[in-house]
Design an enzyme around this catalytic site. Sequence first.
Site: not given
Ligand code: HH2
Length: 285
Positions: A255, A221
């Site tokens: 996660r 992040k």
């Molecule tokens: N962070 C992201 C997406 N979903 N869900 C939960 N429960 N908690 C989190 O911290 C969280 C989440 C963001 O990360 P990522 O999926 O890698 O990125 P993107 O949303 O750009 O696909």
Amino acid sequence: MRWTTARFEIDLTRPRVMGIVNLTPDSFSDGGRWLEARQALRHAEQLLREGADILDLGAESSRPGAPGVPEAAEWGRLQPVLEELSHWGVPLSVDTCKPGVMARALALGVDVINDIQALQAPGALAAVAAHPRAGVCLMHMRGAAATMQNLVHYDDVLAEVRAFLAQRVEELTGAGVGRQRICVDPGFGFAKTPRQNLELGQRLNELHGLGLPLLVGWSRKSTLGWLTGRPVDQRLPASLAAGLAALQRGAHILRVHDVAASVEALNTWMALQPTAGQCAASQKT
Ligand code: HH2
């Protein structure tokens, strides 16, 4: 502590690792790499080999300013991958805010809905409540991807996140979703400044009053970039440290993108817990 999900009772007396499978062209750290279904399945297989306990599949990026994805396109990315993965006998989570996608995913046998909007979209709560056992992860955020970074005024960030989650839990239980199905997440990086994210991390243990499993997403992040000066592809050490700090404050699920390294860090951390003495000694022989 246990988490009831559609097909699995997940034992959380040991912390668990949720591996991220992004089926998006624009995710903040790995967008585009797993877009094609076969590649996504290979990636999922790899994460399981590395020790992931749960797979979290997302087909719409939530990074600040990300454009929305129409429901048909989001489902079109998820469907072929979920159809295959649903036969693999592993806990599956789908990261979505859309009730239509939730309903279809649950009908395919997905175990958990992970909603960064905490089931606030009209119809989302009903889609999850319609399934007698589906698990749900409720995350705190404000606004939507396009607006969230302007919504960062809090008098007490931890207290406001906790009150929001408590209110959402009450709403879910009122609609018939049992507490044993619910997991909560403070939402690092969502409508929070770097300093607010750090404060949330420092005070994470104050969320235990909710009496629910706690999931955290620190992986790669931007707050970790702010802290270390590292670009997104060089944030593994910071991600591991942040994950371990969360475990120290009682997080149940990490996660993560980098499963192998996270599992290794988690196992080392566990072996060094005062209660793990005998277990670590017996593993050594
Ligand atoms: N962070 C992201 C997406 N979903 N869900 C939960 N429960 N908690 C989190 O911290 C969280 C989440 C963001 O990360 P990522 O999926 O890698 O990125 P993107 O949303 O750009 O696909």
